[in-house]
Design an enzyme around this catalytic site. Sequence first.
Site, short mmCIF file in Angstrom:
data_model
loop_
_atom_site.label_atom_id
_atom_site.label_comp_id
_atom_site.label_asym_id
_atom_site.label_seq_id
_atom_site.Cartn_x
_atom_site.Cartn_y
_atom_site.Cartn_z
N ASP A 1 0.38 -1.05 -0.23
CA ASP A 1 0.37 0.46 -0.23
C ASP A 1 0.81 0.89 0.08
OD1 ASP A 1 -2.04 -1.69 0.56
OD2 ASP A 1 -2.77 -0.79 2.21
N MET A 2 0.79 2.63 -0.86
CA MET A 2 1.14 3.35 -0.22
C MET A 2 1.56 4.43 0.92
SD MET A 2 0.13 7.46 -2.12
CE MET A 2 -1.11 7.92 -0.58
#
Length: 563
Positions: free
Chosen positions: A387-388
Site C-alpha cells: 500500500d502507498m
Amino acid sequence: MLTEFHPIHTDIPKPQKFTFPFCYEPHPLCLLAAGEVQRYIAGVDKWRDELQHGKMFGVLVAEDGEGRLGFTAAFSGLLDGSNEHPYFVPPVFDATPVDGYFKTNEARISAINRTIDGIEKGESYLNALHELESCKTETAAKEEQYRLKIKEAKAARDAKRLSGAPITPEEEEQMLNESRFMKAELHRMKKRNREQMAECEARLKPFQDEIRQLKAKRKAMSDSLQHWLFEQYNMLNARGERRGLCSIFADTPQHVPPAGAGDCCAPKLLQHAYLNHLHPVCMAEFWWGDSPKSEIRHHLHYYPACRGKCLPILTHMLQGLDVDPDPRQAPEQRQPEIVYEDEWLIVACKPAGMLSVRGRSDRQSAASLIGSRYAEGSEPVPVHRLDMDTSGLIILAKTPEAYKNLQEQFCQRSISKRYVALLDGTPKAPTSGRISLPLIADPLNRPYQKVDTDNGKAAVTDYKIIGQAAGRTLIELFPHTGRTHQLRVHCAHRLGLGTPIAGDSLYGHPADRLYLHAEAITFRHPATGKEMTFERTAGFRRSICRRTDKYDIQTEQTQTQGK
C-alpha cells in the site's frame, strides 16, 4: 437567523481554505462544533437505541451574510424514520411525504409486489407448479429405470453370446429384435413424457406469463421513479450552478447514481449553505455508535466523505470554493533504498507515502524511481506491491524468468513475510493468535475493504504482540494471504484485534504516517534456488521496546541471510 445555524463564539482563527473532504484533519472549529452536536445527540433519549447501531453525522462551520460565525449539522439518511429534525439541516429533497409523488408511486410498485406474491402463494399456481415438479421427477425416474432394464438385457445377451453355447439364427434374430424394441420403446417413452410435461407446463404458463409481465411493469415503474427521484436532487455549487444527480454521475464508471446518493452529510450541509447564502469555512464528519458488522467505524472518530456516492457530487459542489489540496498528492521527499541487488533481482525498502507502482496520476513510485536508473525497456518490474502508506521491503525482478519464478512463489504462498505495526491502543486479545476474516472491496467507497463472510476472499493473518508503551501496542503480523488492506482491516475490525494501526486514516486516526512496515521477507533466489531472508527494521520498533513516547520512523540496520 436560521434556526439550523448555531452561532460560534471563539477566538479560534479560521482556516485559509475549505476542507478537502476526502482526506483531512478536523479543524479546531469543527471539533468545537462537533462537540456541541454530540452533546445535543446525547440528550435525545428517544434516539438512544437507534443511534447505538451507528450513524454518521457532519458539521459545517460557515459565515452568514453579516460575517457571523456559526455551524450547521446533518445526519446521513433517516433518523427516527424521518429526514427532518429540528437542529439539523433539511434534506436536499424530501421523498417521505405519504401523499407526495414518490410515496404515491412507491405504493403502486408495492401493490404490484403484493399481486405477484398473491399469485405465487395462490393454490392454483402452487398446484400447477407442484404438478410440473412431480412430472419431472416421475418421468426422469421412469426413464432411468428403463435404461437400467435395457442395460441388464444387453448384459444377458452378451453373456449368452460369450458362453460358448450354440446360438441358432432364430435366437440371434430374437436378441436383435429385443434390442431394437427396447430402444424404440425408450424413444416412445421419452415422447410420451415430453407430451405430459408440455401439458403441465401449459397449465403453469398463464401464471408465469402474468408474473413476468408484472415484474417487467414493476421494473419500468421502479426505474422511472428512481430517475425522477435523482433529478429532484439539483445540487448547487459555490458558483450558483445546478446539476441533477443523473448528469453528475453520467461520466462515472457506474453511469447512474447509487441508491442514497445526495443523502450523506456533506452534500446536505453544502446544499443548505448555498441555498441560505452561508459561506462554508470548514467541514468534518464523525461516527456515533457501534461499528457496522462489515465496515470499520469507531464511536466519535472522524471520517472522510465516501467516494462512491459523494466524490462525483462534491467534485461539482466544491467548485467555486478555495479548497485545501489533497494531502496525498504532495511531492515525494524520499527515495526508495536499494537493500540488495544482483543480475536477477532487486530488494528495495519503500518509504511510507510512496506508491509501489505508478497509478493513474503522474505521481512518482518506487518502481519508476528505481527504473529511472536503467535504459528504457530494461527497467526492473515489481513482483508484488505494498500500500502507498505502508513502508518496507519489496522485490523487483530484472529478467522475465526471475519475474515468473518469483510470481509462482507468491502464488504458491511459499514466500513468507513479517510486518511490524504500531496499534493505536491496547487490543483485548491474546498475545498471539490467528485472524481469519474474508475481505471484499466496498464498491461504493473505494479504496475501503470490508468483511464479507458470504462473498469475500479468504484472508488469514497470524499476529504476535511484542510490547506496549504510551497507550500503543507493538505487534508483528504474518500474512498468509495478500488481500488489499488485509493487515489494516484485521487489526481495526471488531472481529479482529479491534484496534486500528496508528496513523490509519481509513480505518482509524490519521497521523504523520501509517505505522505499518514490511520488515522481513524470505524467498528462494530465482536463479540459484538458495533461500534468502532480508530484514529492514522500523525505528518505531526500537521506540516501543525502549518504552518511550518517541516514534522515530528512521530505519535501522539491514540483515541479509542466505540459508
